[in-house]
Write an enzyme that holds these catalytic residues in place. Sequence first.
Site, PDB file in Angstrom:
ATOM      1  CG  ASN A 209      -0.250  -0.045   2.515  1.00 26.08           C
ATOM      2  OD1 ASN A 209       0.443   0.903   2.850  1.00 26.08           O
ATOM      3  ND2 ASN A 209      -0.380  -1.138   3.248  1.00 26.08           N
ATOM      4  CG  PHE A 325      -2.863   6.119  13.270  1.00 26.20           C
ATOM      5  CD1 PHE A 325      -2.052   5.986  14.388  1.00 26.20           C
ATOM      6  CD2 PHE A 325      -2.785   7.288  12.530  1.00 26.20           C
ATOM      7  CE1 PHE A 325      -1.187   6.997  14.770  1.00 26.20           C
ATOM      8  CE2 PHE A 325      -1.925   8.316  12.892  1.00 26.20           C
ATOM      9  CZ  PHE A 325      -1.119   8.177  14.010  1.00 26.20           C
ATOM     10  CE  LYS A 339     -11.005   1.147  10.915  1.00 25.97           C
ATOM     11  NZ  LYS A 339     -10.328   1.741   9.782  1.00 25.97           N
TER      12      LYS A 339
HETATM   13  O1  PMT Z   1       2.995   6.207   6.429  1.00 24.33           O
HETATM   14  P1  PMT Z   1       2.535   7.562   5.969  1.00 24.33           P
HETATM   15  O2  PMT Z   1       2.733   7.772   4.476  1.00 24.33           O
HETATM   16  O3  PMT Z   1       3.126   8.671   6.777  1.00 24.33           O
HETATM   17  O4  PMT Z   1       0.940   7.644   6.175  1.00 24.33           O
HETATM   18  C1  PMT Z   1       0.437   7.613   7.453  1.00 24.33           C
HETATM   19  C2  PMT Z   1      -0.787   6.688   7.567  1.00 24.33           C
HETATM   20  C3  PMT Z   1      -1.898   7.229   6.709  1.00 24.33           C
HETATM   21  C4  PMT Z   1      -0.430   5.273   7.117  1.00 24.33           C
HETATM   22  C5  PMT Z   1      -1.164   6.673   9.095  1.00 24.33           C
HETATM   23  O5  PMT Z   1      -1.462   7.976   9.522  1.00 24.33           O
HETATM   24  C6  PMT Z   1      -2.370   5.777   9.332  1.00 24.33           C
HETATM   25  O6  PMT Z   1      -3.509   6.138   9.178  1.00 24.33           O
HETATM   26  N1  PMT Z   1      -2.078   4.493   9.733  1.00 24.33           N
HETATM   27  C7  PMT Z   1      -3.075   3.444   9.888  1.00 24.33           C
HETATM   28  C8  PMT Z   1      -3.333   2.796   8.557  1.00 24.33           C
HETATM   29  C9  PMT Z   1      -4.373   1.693   8.626  1.00 24.33           C
HETATM   30  O7  PMT Z   1      -4.069   0.582   8.321  1.00 24.33           O
HETATM   31  O8  PMT Z   1      -5.525   2.087   9.103  1.00 24.33           O
HETATM   32  P2  PMT Z   1      -6.847   1.095   9.251  1.00 24.33           P
HETATM   33  O9  PMT Z   1      -7.956   2.024   9.529  1.00 24.33           O
HETATM   34  O10 PMT Z   1      -6.916   0.196   8.104  1.00 24.33           O
HETATM   35  O11 PMT Z   1      -6.474   0.236  10.523  1.00 24.33           O
HETATM   36  C10 PMT Z   1      -6.903   0.616  11.835  1.00 24.33           C
HETATM   37  C11 PMT Z   1      -5.823   0.300  12.835  1.00 24.33           C
HETATM   38  O12 PMT Z   1      -5.617  -1.105  12.922  1.00 24.33           O
HETATM   39  C12 PMT Z   1      -4.487   0.926  12.554  1.00 24.33           C
HETATM   40  O13 PMT Z   1      -3.923   1.317  13.782  1.00 24.33           O
HETATM   41  C13 PMT Z   1      -3.685  -0.236  11.964  1.00 24.33           C
HETATM   42  O14 PMT Z   1      -2.284  -0.112  12.242  1.00 24.33           O
HETATM   43  C14 PMT Z   1      -4.266  -1.428  12.709  1.00 24.33           C
HETATM   44  N2  PMT Z   1      -4.228  -2.691  11.985  1.00 24.33           N
HETATM   45  C15 PMT Z   1      -4.956  -2.879  10.852  1.00 24.33           C
HETATM   46  C16 PMT Z   1      -4.981  -4.101  10.247  1.00 24.33           C
HETATM   47  C17 PMT Z   1      -4.232  -5.157  10.803  1.00 24.33           C
HETATM   48  N3  PMT Z   1      -4.206  -6.337  10.241  1.00 24.33           N
HETATM   49  N4  PMT Z   1      -3.515  -4.951  11.911  1.00 24.33           N
HETATM   50  C18 PMT Z   1      -3.508  -3.746  12.516  1.00 24.33           C
HETATM   51  O15 PMT Z   1      -2.835  -3.560  13.531  1.00 24.33           O
END
Ligand code: PMT
Length: 403
Positions: A209, A325, A339
Site C-alpha cells: 500500500n 490509527f 473502530k
Molecule cells: O505512512 P505515511 O505515508 O506517513 O501515512 C500515514 C498513515 C496514513 C499510514 C497513518 O497515519 C495511518 O492512518 N495508519 C493506519 C493505517 C491503517 O491501516 O488504518 P486502518 O484504519 O486500516 O487500521 C486501523 C488500525 O488497525 C491501525 O492502527 C492499523 O495499524 C491497525 N491494523 C490494521 C490491520 C491489521 N491487520 N492490523 C492492525 O494492527
Amino acid sequence: MLAGKRVLLIISGGIAAYKCPDLVRRLRERGAAVRCVLTQSGAEFVSPLALGAVSEDKVYQDLFSLTDEHEMGHINLSRQADVLLVAPATANTLAKMVHGAADDLATTVLLATDKPVVVAPAMNVRMWEHAATQANIAVLKDRGVTVIGPEEGDMACGEYGMGRMSEPLEIAEALTSFFHDGARLSGRRALVTSGPTYEAIDPVRYIANRSSGKQGHAIADALRRLGSETTLVTGPTRLPDPPGVNVVHVESARQMLAACEAALPADIAVCAAAVADWRVATEAGEKIKKTPGGEPPPLKMTENPDILHTLSNAGNARPGLVVGFAAETENVIENAVAKLARKGCDWIVANDVSPETGTFAGDANTVHLVTADGVEDWPELTKKAVGARLAARIADALDAAHD
Ligand code: PMT
C-alpha cells in the site's frame, strides 16, 4: 540540571570556538561531564590546553592517533556520551554531516554515533542564508538533529545578521531543557508500528500500500525524545532509522505481529502501520508463469492477524495505553469511533487518506484524536508535529494515571 549527563562537545573551526571554554564551564556548572573533540580548524581558534583545563579531561583531536585509538577508540568515544553537541557547527561541518563524510575524528564520531545530536550553528549571515545550508539544516532536522540558534547580531567578520552562535549560557539552558523534556517518559517502554506491509504472492510479486512510514517514524522519534525506550516495528520504507530507537524491520503482517509480541511488555503501543488486512492464502513457491492466452491466476485471499486488536486484548501483557490509527476515505469520525470500540484500544488517531488530502506519503497530516472523552480536531500539522503532540499527550495521560 545536567547532573550525570555526559556531553561530547565537538568543536569545529569557526571564530565562535573561542567561546567553548566558557561553554564547557556552563555545562559543568550544571553537573555535566564534558569531553571535547577538536577539529584541526577548531584548534586554530581555541587551544586544546584551555579545553583540557576546563573540562578536566583529555581533548581528542586525531583519528589516527594510536594512543587515542588504544585508550578510547572513535566508536567508544561516540557511544560513551548521552548527547553529542556540535558547537560551533560550521557550514562545512553541517554539510559533511548531511553527506556522511568521515574524514576526521569529529565527523567519524558523528557518523558512528547512536546518540542524540545537537548542533549550534555559527557562520557568516550569507553562508547561513545560502540555500545549501538551509537545505542541510532541513535534512539534519528531519533526521532528528536538534538545532540551537543561531542568533542575529554583529559578527566577527563585521557584518550584521543571522549566524552568530548562541551564547554558552543559552546553549547550556537549551541542553538542560532537551534532557528535561527527555525525562517525561523515561523508564517507560514504547512500541510503535509504522509503514506498509508487503504480502507476497510469489517470490517476486507482492501486495503493498501507499504508506511511507513518515507518520509512524515521527511518533517513534517523538516518544524517544521524551525518554521512552522505544521499539519501532516497521514495514519496508525509504526512511532512515530514527536515532536512539530500536528498529525492527519486517515485511509481512505476520512478521510485524511476531516482532510486536517480542517487544512486549510495553507501557505504550501506537499502531500507525498500514497493515494489509488480507494476504494471498497460499504463496506460490516459484514465480507464477504467464502462459500465452492463459487466464490470469485467481488470487484467493485470507485474513491477516489484526495487530492492534491483538495488543489491545493481550490480557496481562496489554500495554497500559494502546493507540490505534484509523485511515478513512469517508465518514472519518464515525468510522474511527466504531473502530475504537471494535479494536478495544484506548485512543484512535483518525485521518482522511483520500488521494486529494495527500496524507499518504505527504509531510503533513490533519488528525482527529478520538478518546473516551470525545473527539479533538487538531489543525493541519507536519507529521513530525503530530508525533510530538501525540507523544506529549501520551506523557500527560500516563502522568495523570500515576497521580
Ligand atoms: O505512512 P505515511 O505515508 O506517513 O501515512 C500515514 C498513515 C496514513 C499510514 C497513518 O497515519 C495511518 O492512518 N495508519 C493506519 C493505517 C491503517 O491501516 O488504518 P486502518 O484504519 O486500516 O487500521 C486501523 C488500525 O488497525 C491501525 O492502527 C492499523 O495499524 C491497525 N491494523 C490494521 C490491520 C491489521 N491487520 N492490523 C492492525 O494492527
